[in-house]
Scaffold this active site. Sequence first.
Site, short mmCIF file in Angstrom:
data_model
loop_
_atom_site.label_atom_id
_atom_site.label_comp_id
_atom_site.label_asym_id
_atom_site.label_seq_id
_atom_site.Cartn_x
_atom_site.Cartn_y
_atom_site.Cartn_z
N GLY A 159 0.83 -1.20 0.00
CA GLY A 159 0.00 0.00 0.00
C GLY A 159 0.85 1.24 0.00
N PRO A 160 0.24 2.38 -0.24
CA PRO A 160 0.99 3.63 -0.28
C PRO A 160 1.56 4.00 1.09
CG PRO A 160 -1.37 4.03 -0.50
CD PRO A 160 -1.18 2.55 -0.55
N LYS B 41 1.32 0.34 7.60
CA LYS B 41 1.83 -1.03 7.40
C LYS B 41 2.77 -1.44 8.55
CE LYS B 41 3.58 -0.07 3.35
NZ LYS B 41 3.14 1.33 3.22
N SER C 297 -2.84 1.55 -18.21
CA SER C 297 -4.23 1.90 -17.90
C SER C 297 -4.67 3.24 -18.46
CB SER C 297 -4.45 1.88 -16.38
OG SER C 297 -3.63 2.84 -15.75
N LYS D 243 -7.82 4.95 -7.37
CA LYS D 243 -8.25 5.77 -8.52
C LYS D 243 -9.61 6.40 -8.25
CE LYS D 243 -5.58 3.22 -11.96
NZ LYS D 243 -5.59 2.35 -13.16
#
Length: 814
Positions: free
Chosen positions: A398-399, A404, A721, A764
């Site tokens: 994850g960002p 985390k 994408s 997104k």
Amino acid sequence: MGRSIINLLSPDNTYVVEVLQEDSEIIEDFLNRDCSKRERKSKTKSFNELKALDILPIRNAVVYPGTVMPLAIGRDKSKVLFKEVTPNESIIGLVTQKKSDTENPEFGDLYSVGTAASILKVIRLPQGAMHVIVHGVKRFKIVKPASTEPYLKAYIKLLDSKVRVTKKVKALIFNVRQNAQRVVSLSPNVPEEAAVLIENIDDPSSLADFLAANLNIEIHEKQKLLEELDSYQRLERISVVLANQLEVLEMSSKIQGKVRESIEKNQREYFLQEQLKAIQTELGKGDKKSEEIAELTERIKKAKMPKVVETEAFRELDRLSKTPLMSPDYSVIRTYLDWICQLPWAIETKDQLDIRKAERILNKDHYGLEKIKKRVLEFLAVRKLNPSGKSPILCFVGPPGVGKTSLGKSIARAMRRKFIRISLGGIRDEADIRGHRRTYIGALPGRVLQELRKCGAKNPVFMLDELDKIGADFRGDPASALLEVLDPEQNFSFTDHYLDQPFNLSHVMFIGTANYMEPVPPALRDRMEVIELPGYTELEKLNIAKKYLVPRQIKEHGLTKKQLTIKDEAVSEIITKYTREAGVRNLERLIASLCRAVATDVAKDQKRSATIGKRNLYKILGAAKFESELALRAGIAGVATGLAYTPVGGEILFIESARMPGKGKLQLTGQIGDVMKESAQAAFSILKANAKEMGMDQEQFATYDYHIHVPAGAVPKDGPSAGVAMFISLVSLVLDKFVRPDVAMTGEITLRGLVLPIGGLKEKILAAKQAGIKTVLLPARNKKDIAEVPAEAKKGLEFVFVKNVNQALKVALG
């Protein structure tokens, strides 16, 4: 009675002389000197009528009759005593102290038997020091104290040695003489004159006293010999001591001969070391090296390592015992044994398998993250039912700033295990994981075993941070070295290069973290269970700030809840207009800025408390940093809004197209990668192939050059994408139609015009919501993934799922 004196230096540095017959006349004359004639003539005079004898306490020495000994006088009472005595005329009593550290001994601190001695000489030195040479005359026993001031005096009873010369006594004297002569010949510090003196002493008592004075034994043993009046018993004890010393000296001589034969003449230093080692081994006494060997032996046994490893450890220990202390190999082997003994081969913490308690801890430490919490609780449940099961290898992706690392700490706390974290960012050397071989100077085990040794348990929660930042160069690939560490089928026998022995890592719960999985090698990715931590929604960030960030920052800045109140509207304003991130790190920094501003006012006594609302933000944080860019893009043909996923979260991406007279070439700019370039070329090919169906003039593709640009040119971009957005941008340019400004799109395209699924869906969608988008075009095959997006993120958005570019055109261009 004449004296024949031979000065000798005994092992305890006392001067001794030839022992004469015990001269009781000297002391009796002295004791009777002040008595009346009638008393001296009386055969039955009482002992108490005799004059009391001056007593001098001595320590660490015993004076025997017939011996001459120097004494250092330092006590005040002793100095007073020697001011009143006359050399060669005075008699004093020498009595040994029971404890040598007693400074002012009383009668209770002294032995009861001593030696009456005549004073031969008194030597007065500068600064008040005094040395006295005394000659022991006869044994006596203290009957009762006479006085203690200014020095000790006591009534004494003279003791006579019992001796009756028989054949048995003669045989004992002969045996003692033989042993004594042999000891003298083997002792390097004893002069040869001592052998002559021993041979000329016929009296058993005198011989026993002479040898007792020169024996290297403890003080209390010497005192026992002084108190023994039976000369035969005394000689028997001395015979035993002489026999023991003779055995040691003969063994020493034998060892010297063996060692001398085994080494070269130019190896004198080595010879001395071997000699000392051999002597101490035969005597059963260990030196520093022997103590280390014994200590390491005990540590190896206590470590409870596997049998194979223990055998190797004892083999290295045997090598260490044969290696000289000064050899470079000694420290290498010793360091290796230290490491192998300090590893937690059999030490582990007991897991807390209370599922409800673990759930409370996880909920208390983190907001949301339901999928991960569920996975951790599942692991605990399985471990409770099957304690011998293998630990999973989890990987949190994850960002930055989504929690985390802190989640790993919470897992360790919930399981009551120890927590280890190592950062793999920038590691380029395989030896950082596997260690160096012992052939290198300064070699050490790898980080895995180093951290386990510090932890002290073989089942911690082990976090491998930043898996996607591992480098690789000529020194090896650290990611490949992790394959064995993170494989549950192999890590039960993980072999570090330095240790060169298998270590069981199957009890360790490994957790990896990464911002995105693309740089992680497929083989390493396959060994882990990847769990994605998407970015937080605005509501989640607000709740996290209220529950965790604001209270923590208020406490860290020395404030209280009464002194600072931050309204929810202020936090929401910071989230939408001052930060644009997936995590909450920047949000916490800005909250810290608010706390610092209030703390400054409180410290200046300008304010006692403050409440920060939406209106106060401009004054403290300045103008808003983010605003919607849709208004700038509206009404322009050739501009489409795409959605992109980055390691720090999602963001909107504007695709701009332009054309100019030319020969039909396609130019791409904006620092885009190869995959993104291929998507642009595929979009241009689809456009030219379907131009006639869409009512376009095909001649224009031969007379115009086309240019696709992605703004923020300093930021590298890549990925497939953006294909749909590039196609829509080109169609908008050619048909001169505007793309709806409230529509954003994402999806990979094929040359047949199909729209393929993408990743990073939640990020997104969050980026689209923050930018004010109303309609989002998504690949139809991503429809199943929309269920995992929080309802709050989907609120206010319309999702259109398209299978091909024609469906996307209808929605984007109307």
